[in-house]
Design a protein around this motif. Structure first.
Motif, PDB file in Angstrom:
ATOM      1  N   CYS A   1      28.599   7.181 -18.939  1.00 26.59           N
ATOM      2  CA  CYS A   1      28.718   7.072 -20.394  1.00 26.59           C
ATOM      3  C   CYS A   1      27.524   6.338 -21.001  1.00 26.59           C
ATOM      4  O   CYS A   1      27.184   6.561 -22.157  1.00 26.59           O
ATOM      5  CB  CYS A   1      30.038   6.436 -20.796  1.00 26.59           C
ATOM      6  SG  CYS A   1      30.245   4.716 -20.325  1.00 26.59           S
ATOM      7  N   GLY A   2      26.854   5.518 -20.211  1.00 24.76           N
ATOM      8  CA  GLY A   2      25.660   4.828 -20.695  1.00 24.76           C
ATOM      9  C   GLY A   2      24.493   5.767 -20.970  1.00 24.76           C
ATOM     10  O   GLY A   2      23.581   5.434 -21.730  1.00 24.76           O
ATOM     11  N   ARG A   3      24.516   6.943 -20.374  1.00 20.32           N
ATOM     12  CA  ARG A   3      23.459   7.932 -20.595  1.00 20.32           C
ATOM     13  C   ARG A   3      23.678   8.767 -21.858  1.00 20.32           C
ATOM     14  O   ARG A   3      22.799   9.503 -22.281  1.00 20.32           O
ATOM     15  CB  ARG A   3      23.364   8.896 -19.412  1.00 20.32           C
ATOM     16  CG  ARG A   3      22.908   8.246 -18.139  1.00 20.32           C
ATOM     17  CD  ARG A   3      22.788   9.283 -17.055  1.00 20.32           C
ATOM     18  NE  ARG A   3      22.475   8.684 -15.777  1.00 20.32           N
ATOM     19  CZ  ARG A   3      22.439   9.342 -14.646  1.00 20.32           C
ATOM     20  NH1 ARG A   3      22.703  10.639 -14.623  1.00 20.32           N
ATOM     21  NH2 ARG A   3      22.154   8.734 -13.522  1.00 20.32           N
ATOM     22  N   PHE A   4      24.883   8.655 -22.426  1.00 23.56           N
ATOM     23  CA  PHE A   4      25.198   9.458 -23.606  1.00 23.56           C
ATOM     24  C   PHE A   4      24.429   8.931 -24.814  1.00 23.56           C
ATOM     25  O   PHE A   4      24.420   7.738 -25.102  1.00 23.56           O
ATOM     26  CB  PHE A   4      26.700   9.428 -23.880  1.00 23.56           C
ATOM     27  CG  PHE A   4      27.086  10.082 -25.173  1.00 23.56           C
ATOM     28  CD1 PHE A   4      26.931  11.446 -25.336  1.00 23.56           C
ATOM     29  CD2 PHE A   4      27.569   9.338 -26.229  1.00 23.56           C
ATOM     30  CE1 PHE A   4      27.269  12.062 -26.529  1.00 23.56           C
ATOM     31  CE2 PHE A   4      27.906   9.945 -27.420  1.00 23.56           C
ATOM     32  CZ  PHE A   4      27.757  11.313 -27.574  1.00 23.56           C
ATOM     33  N   ASP A   5      23.791   9.826 -25.539  1.00 25.37           N
ATOM     34  CA  ASP A   5      23.060   9.501 -26.755  1.00 25.37           C
ATOM     35  C   ASP A   5      24.041   9.568 -27.929  1.00 25.37           C
ATOM     36  O   ASP A   5      24.533  10.648 -28.259  1.00 25.37           O
ATOM     37  CB  ASP A   5      21.915  10.501 -26.950  1.00 25.37           C
ATOM     38  CG  ASP A   5      21.145  10.297 -28.227  1.00 25.37           C
ATOM     39  OD1 ASP A   5      21.408   9.300 -28.950  1.00 25.37           O
ATOM     40  OD2 ASP A   5      20.259  11.124 -28.523  1.00 25.37           O
ATOM     41  N   PRO A   6      24.330   8.432 -28.578  1.00 21.19           N
ATOM     42  CA  PRO A   6      25.310   8.429 -29.677  1.00 21.19           C
ATOM     43  C   PRO A   6      24.913   9.312 -30.860  1.00 21.19           C
ATOM     44  O   PRO A   6      25.755   9.645 -31.688  1.00 21.19           O
ATOM     45  CB  PRO A   6      25.376   6.958 -30.113  1.00 21.19           C
ATOM     46  CG  PRO A   6      24.710   6.182 -29.055  1.00 21.19           C
ATOM     47  CD  PRO A   6      23.826   7.106 -28.289  1.00 21.19           C
ATOM     48  N   ASN A   7      23.658   9.704 -30.947  1.00 18.57           N
ATOM     49  CA  ASN A   7      23.219  10.603 -32.020  1.00 18.57           C
ATOM     50  C   ASN A   7      23.576  12.055 -31.714  1.00 18.57           C
ATOM     51  O   ASN A   7      23.436  12.923 -32.561  1.00 18.57           O
ATOM     52  CB  ASN A   7      21.709  10.484 -32.239  1.00 18.57           C
ATOM     53  CG  ASN A   7      21.330   9.088 -32.677  1.00 18.57           C
ATOM     54  OD1 ASN A   7      22.038   8.466 -33.453  1.00 18.57           O
ATOM     55  ND2 ASN A   7      20.230   8.587 -32.158  1.00 18.57           N
ATOM     56  N   GLN A   8      24.013  12.304 -30.503  1.00 20.83           N
ATOM     57  CA  GLN A   8      24.372  13.641 -30.037  1.00 20.83           C
ATOM     58  C   GLN A   8      25.877  13.847 -30.224  1.00 20.83           C
ATOM     59  O   GLN A   8      26.643  12.893 -30.338  1.00 20.83           O
ATOM     60  CB  GLN A   8      23.991  13.723 -28.552  1.00 20.83           C
ATOM     61  CG  GLN A   8      24.165  15.039 -27.895  1.00 20.83           C
ATOM     62  CD  GLN A   8      23.762  14.976 -26.413  1.00 20.83           C
ATOM     63  OE1 GLN A   8      23.862  13.937 -25.778  1.00 20.83           O
ATOM     64  NE2 GLN A   8      23.337  16.093 -25.889  1.00 20.83           N
TER      65      GLN A   8
END
Length: 184
Positions: free
Chosen positions: A58-65
Motif C-alpha cells: 500500500c505504500g507504493r500506491f500513488d494517492p493521486n491515482q
C-alpha cells in the motif's frame, strides 16, 4: 464510501480499512479475473492474492491515482500470470501424455475445460473466440462501465487500442450470435 474516503482508509494500512476496500471493489475485481481466467476457483485465488499484494504494498500506491484502477490493474496482471502458468502446465501435461501414450479419456487435462458462468447471458461458446485481452476489455467496459481511457490504464495500452479490442470483441460476439441464433 466514496473513492477519496476509501483511499484514506486504505493508506492507513489497518485491517478495518482494508475490509472496506475489499467490500467496495471485490465484486469488480472478481468479475475481471473471472473473465480472464474463466474459472471461479482460480479467479477467487487471483483476487485474494491481488488484495494481499495491494495490502502489502500500500505504500507504493500513488494517492493521486484511482484506487479502483490500481486494484483492477493488479488483478488483471495476476490473472494473466495464472493463464501463463496454466499454459505451461498444459504443455507439460501434453508432453507427458505423448510420452506415456495415455488415451485422451485418461488425460488429466480434462479438468481444465470447465464451463464458466456468464452474467451477460451470452453463451460461453460465443466468448470462446475472444482473446484474453478482448474478454478483459469487454468485462471492464460492459460490467464496470469504464471508459476507453480507464480501460487503457488498467490493461496497459493506448485508449485507441482498447477501443479496437472492444470493437473486435463485440463484432465477434455479434457474428457468433447471428450464426447461431436459431439454435439458441
Amino acid at each position: 464510501m466514496d473513492e477519496r474516503e476509501l483511499k484514506e482508509v486504505f493508506l492507513q494500512g489497518d485491517r478495518e480499512g482494508f475490509q472496506k476496500v475489499v467490500a467496495a471493489y471485490g465484486s469488480q475485481m472478481m468479475a475481471l479475473s473471472l473473465s480472464v481466467v474463466e474459472n471461479r476457483e482460480d479467479a477467487e485465488d487471483v483476487c485474494q492474492e491481488a488484495f494481499l499484494q495491494a495490502f502489502r504494498h500500500c505504500g507504493r500506491f500513488d494517492p493521486n491515482q484511482s484506487l479502483r484502477h490500481w486494484l483492477l490493474t493488479i488483478v488483471y496482471r495476476r490473472s494473466l500470470d495464472v493463464i501463463r502458468r496454466k499454459k505451461r502446465q498444459a504443455g507439460f501435461l501434453n508432453r507427458l501424455k505423448q510420452n506415456l501414450f495415455l488415451s485422451s479419456a485418461e488425460s488429466p487435462e480434462a479438468t481444465f475445460g470447465e464451463a464458466r458462468p456468464n452474467e451477460a447471458g451470452i453463451p460461453a461458446r460465443a466468448l470462446d473466440g475472444l482473446t484474453t485481452r478482448q474478454k478483459a476489455i469487454l468485462t471492464l467496459w460492459a460490467r464496470e462501465g469504464l471508459t476507453s481511457e480507464e480501460i487503457a490504464a488498467v490493461i496497459g495500452c493506448r485508449p485507441a487500442t482498447a477501443r479496437v479490442h472492444l470493437f473486435l470483441a463485440r463484432q465477434k460476439i455479434k457474428n457468433w450470435l447471428e450464426r447461431h441464433h436459431e439454435s439458441l
